[in-house]
Design a protein around this motif. Structure first.
Motif, mmCIF file in Angstrom:
data_model
loop_
_atom_site.group_PDB
_atom_site.id
_atom_site.type_symbol
_atom_site.label_atom_id
_atom_site.label_comp_id
_atom_site.label_asym_id
_atom_site.label_seq_id
_atom_site.Cartn_x
_atom_site.Cartn_y
_atom_site.Cartn_z
ATOM 1 N N MET A 183 0.827 -1.204 0.000
ATOM 2 C CA MET A 183 0.000 0.000 0.000
ATOM 3 C C MET A 183 0.867 1.262 0.000
ATOM 4 S SD MET A 183 -2.725 1.314 2.891
ATOM 5 C CE MET A 183 -1.440 1.545 4.106
ATOM 6 N N LEU A 184 1.874 1.308 0.875
ATOM 7 C CA LEU A 184 2.716 2.495 0.985
ATOM 8 C C LEU A 184 3.540 2.705 -0.274
ATOM 9 C CD1 LEU A 184 3.879 2.136 4.711
ATOM 10 C CD2 LEU A 184 1.869 3.294 3.786
ATOM 11 N N ASN A 185 4.133 1.629 -0.775
ATOM 12 C CA ASN A 185 4.911 1.744 -2.009
ATOM 13 C C ASN A 185 4.021 2.158 -3.177
ATOM 14 O OD1 ASN A 185 7.308 1.020 -0.768
ATOM 15 N ND2 ASN A 185 7.088 -1.153 -1.242
ATOM 16 N N SER A 186 2.773 1.695 -3.164
ATOM 17 C CA SER A 186 1.845 2.034 -4.247
ATOM 18 C C SER A 186 1.554 3.526 -4.282
ATOM 19 C CB SER A 186 0.543 1.252 -4.074
ATOM 20 O OG SER A 186 0.770 -0.136 -4.167
ATOM 21 N N ILE A 187 1.404 4.141 -3.110
ATOM 22 C CA ILE A 187 1.150 5.577 -3.044
ATOM 23 C C ILE A 187 2.335 6.358 -3.589
ATOM 24 C CG2 ILE A 187 1.003 7.503 -1.400
ATOM 25 C CD1 ILE A 187 -1.657 6.325 -2.005
ATOM 26 N N LEU A 188 3.546 5.987 -3.182
ATOM 27 C CA LEU A 188 4.739 6.677 -3.677
ATOM 28 C C LEU A 188 4.884 6.512 -5.182
ATOM 29 C CD1 LEU A 188 7.296 5.798 -0.841
ATOM 30 C CD2 LEU A 188 6.136 7.974 -1.232
ATOM 31 N N GLN A 189 4.592 5.319 -5.671
ATOM 32 C CA GLN A 189 4.672 5.061 -7.107
ATOM 33 C C GLN A 189 3.673 5.925 -7.873
ATOM 34 O OE1 GLN A 189 3.989 0.953 -8.219
ATOM 35 N NE2 GLN A 189 3.340 1.531 -10.271
ATOM 36 N N THR A 190 2.437 6.022 -7.372
ATOM 37 C CA THR A 190 1.409 6.820 -8.036
ATOM 38 C C THR A 190 1.793 8.295 -8.057
ATOM 39 O OG1 THR A 190 -0.302 5.255 -7.335
ATOM 40 C CG2 THR A 190 -1.028 7.435 -8.013
ATOM 41 N N LEU A 191 2.299 8.809 -6.944
ATOM 42 C CA LEU A 191 2.706 10.213 -6.875
ATOM 43 C C LEU A 191 3.868 10.490 -7.824
ATOM 44 C CD1 LEU A 191 2.493 10.911 -3.041
ATOM 45 C CD2 LEU A 191 1.070 11.931 -4.824
ATOM 46 N N ALA A 192 4.815 9.564 -7.891
ATOM 47 C CA ALA A 192 5.967 9.756 -8.771
ATOM 48 C C ALA A 192 5.521 9.844 -10.229
ATOM 49 C CB ALA A 192 6.963 8.614 -8.581
ATOM 50 N N GLU A 193 4.614 8.961 -10.642
ATOM 51 C CA GLU A 193 4.120 8.994 -12.017
ATOM 52 C C GLU A 193 3.321 10.263 -12.283
ATOM 53 O OE1 GLU A 193 1.967 5.390 -12.494
ATOM 54 O OE2 GLU A 193 3.769 4.127 -12.598
ATOM 55 N N MET A 194 2.587 10.726 -11.287
ATOM 56 C CA MET A 194 1.802 11.946 -11.427
ATOM 57 C C MET A 194 2.725 13.150 -11.639
ATOM 58 S SD MET A 194 -0.705 13.587 -8.535
ATOM 59 C CE MET A 194 -1.258 15.280 -8.634
ATOM 60 N N LEU A 195 3.808 13.245 -10.868
ATOM 61 C CA LEU A 195 4.739 14.366 -10.986
ATOM 62 C C LEU A 195 5.505 14.303 -12.311
ATOM 63 C CD1 LEU A 195 6.130 14.456 -7.340
ATOM 64 C CD2 LEU A 195 4.480 16.015 -8.378
ATOM 65 N N ALA A 196 5.867 13.087 -12.732
ATOM 66 C CA ALA A 196 6.612 12.950 -13.992
ATOM 67 C C ALA A 196 5.719 13.276 -15.189
ATOM 68 C CB ALA A 196 7.173 11.542 -14.109
ATOM 69 N N ASN A 197 4.453 12.846 -15.143
ATOM 70 C CA ASN A 197 3.532 13.101 -16.254
ATOM 71 C C ASN A 197 2.986 14.519 -16.247
ATOM 72 O OD1 ASN A 197 3.796 10.469 -17.186
ATOM 73 N ND2 ASN A 197 2.124 9.724 -15.918
ATOM 74 N N GLY A 198 3.145 15.225 -15.114
ATOM 75 C CA GLY A 198 2.617 16.587 -15.006
ATOM 76 C C GLY A 198 3.583 17.652 -15.452
ATOM 77 N N ALA A 199 4.668 17.257 -16.129
ATOM 78 C CA ALA A 199 5.654 18.186 -16.694
ATOM 79 C C ALA A 199 6.518 18.854 -15.637
ATOM 80 C CB ALA A 199 4.969 19.254 -17.551
ATOM 81 N N VAL A 200 6.413 18.424 -14.370
ATOM 82 C CA VAL A 200 7.340 18.937 -13.368
ATOM 83 C C VAL A 200 8.725 18.363 -13.641
ATOM 84 C CG1 VAL A 200 7.928 18.936 -10.911
ATOM 85 C CG2 VAL A 200 5.550 19.225 -11.628
ATOM 86 N N LEU A 201 8.770 17.075 -13.969
ATOM 87 C CA LEU A 201 10.006 16.390 -14.329
ATOM 88 C C LEU A 201 9.782 15.659 -15.651
ATOM 89 C CD1 LEU A 201 10.815 14.874 -10.831
ATOM 90 C CD2 LEU A 201 11.857 16.898 -11.827
ATOM 91 N N THR A 202 10.838 15.192 -16.232
ATOM 92 C CA THR A 202 10.707 14.486 -17.508
ATOM 93 C C THR A 202 10.647 12.979 -17.339
ATOM 94 O OG1 THR A 202 13.117 14.469 -17.772
ATOM 95 C CG2 THR A 202 11.903 16.321 -18.740
ATOM 96 N N SER A 203 11.016 12.476 -16.152
ATOM 97 C CA SER A 203 11.046 11.026 -15.952
ATOM 98 C C SER A 203 10.972 10.705 -14.470
ATOM 99 C CB SER A 203 12.330 10.443 -16.544
ATOM 100 O OG SER A 203 12.518 9.100 -16.147
ATOM 101 N N THR A 204 10.422 9.524 -14.152
ATOM 102 C CA THR A 204 10.391 9.078 -12.754
ATOM 103 C C THR A 204 11.792 8.775 -12.232
ATOM 104 O OG1 THR A 204 9.961 6.820 -13.526
ATOM 105 C CG2 THR A 204 8.054 8.138 -12.888
ATOM 106 N N GLU A 205 12.771 8.664 -13.134
ATOM 107 C CA GLU A 205 14.145 8.432 -12.700
ATOM 108 C C GLU A 205 14.714 9.636 -11.967
ATOM 109 O OE1 GLU A 205 16.433 7.286 -16.059
ATOM 110 O OE2 GLU A 205 15.369 5.382 -16.369
ATOM 111 N N GLN A 206 14.054 10.788 -12.076
ATOM 112 C CA GLN A 206 14.487 11.994 -11.374
ATOM 113 C C GLN A 206 13.874 12.092 -9.979
ATOM 114 O OE1 GLN A 206 13.416 14.418 -15.124
ATOM 115 N NE2 GLN A 206 14.947 15.690 -14.090
ATOM 116 N N ILE A 207 13.238 11.026 -9.523
ATOM 117 C CA ILE A 207 12.590 11.021 -8.215
ATOM 118 C C ILE A 207 13.224 9.961 -7.327
ATOM 119 C CG2 ILE A 207 10.413 10.690 -6.989
ATOM 120 C CD1 ILE A 207 8.974 11.701 -9.441
#
Length: 280
Positions: free
Chosen positions: A1-25
């Motif tokens: 559950m906890l890892n799932s939340i972090l994963q979802t947030l990371a994809e949201m930030l990467a897809n929201g043009a804040v970053l270009t890739s989840t590798e930057q998180i």
């Protein structure tokens, strides 16, 4: 559950043009990042989990939806709800660069007060959209938090996500590829009846092309017939009682680009076809 939340947030930030890739998180302890030379990155660190007292944590809940145009109701025990607290910090070559990253992240989070259910990982689905809030009053005193992390206080965003945790998980029913129907049989035997098997001729699983998550409630029309199906929670749909030949499927769902694809109904093999839809 906890890892799932972090994963979802990371994809949201990467897809929201804040970053270009989840590798930057990063998800590491903030102390381990102090001497790391990595420009233009964010760190998400989960520092507190506690029961949410506003959400009901007992009783039963009923989920109703349509499966192949038939109303379905599933009864299950209500989950317990938890507030997951996360601190977000930025790393960049300059202080100005860090502040810009945090500002863009804050704007994205303020525009998205909910985590949409369709973008959640499967273990977090079934309870609707999840509440997401930026707070200036974290559950732990800011000074005490950074002191416990052994890191000097630095600019950060304090985020709280309310998530369900259900120890009484629903029973997962295997996908069905054939069904039996009881029918009268004129041939005399012990039971006076037999089961007639109707095999599925077209079956498929529909997924989001960006994250490969199943899509439910997709409308599928079989061209040249009056048949229509709606994908279920696992993205699964099927049509049966078809003659051999070529068919065209037309798929439509709100928020996604419509799509058509060809299928062939052959002899004995009915392997589900994977179909990917692109968000519009």
């Amino acid at each position: 559950m906890l890892n799932s939340i972090l994963q979802t947030l990371a994809e949201m930030l990467a897809n929201g043009a804040v970053l270009t890739s989840t590798e930057q998180i990063d998800f590491s302890h903030p102390a381990s990042l102090e001497n790391r030379d990595r420009d233009g990155s964010l760190n998400l660190y989960l520092y507190d989990v506690r029961i949410n007292k506003k959400m009901p944590s007992n009783g039963r809940q009923v989920e109703r939806h349509f499966d192949n145009l038939r109303p379905i109701a599933q009864v299950s025990k209500s989950p317990s709800w938890f507030d997951i607290s996360i601190v977000i910090t930025a790393r960049d070559r300059t202080v100005l660069g860090e502040h810009q990253l945090l500002s863009e992240t804050l704007l994205l989070l303020m525009r998205s007060p909910l985590l949409q259910e369709e973008f959640l990982t499967p273990d977090l689905r079934g309870h609707g959209n999840l509440s997401l809030s930026v707070t200036n009053d974290p559950p732990i005193d800011v000074g005490s938090l950074w002191s416990s992390l052994s890191v000097p206080i630095r600019p950060a965003i304090y985020l709280t996500v309310t998530v369900p945790f259900n120890v009484w998980r629903k029973t997962i029913v295997p996908l069905v590829t054939e069904r039996s129907f009881g029918v009268d049989n004129s041939i005399s035997d012990i039971s006076r009846s037999k089961a007639k098997v109707q095999r599925v001729a077209v079956a498929g699983i529909i997924k989001n092309i960006l994250n490969s998550e199943p899509l439910r409630r997709v409308e599928i029309v079989l061209e040249g017939t009056e048949k229509l199906a709606i994908s279920n929670r696992e993205g699964y749909f099927f049509f049966e009682n078809l003659t051999f030949g070529n068919y065209t499927l037309h798929l439509k769902r709100f928020g996604y680009q419509s799509k058509s694809c060809d299928v062939f109904v052959g002899e004995e093999s009915y392997v589900p076809k994977e179909i990917l839809l692109m968000p519009s």
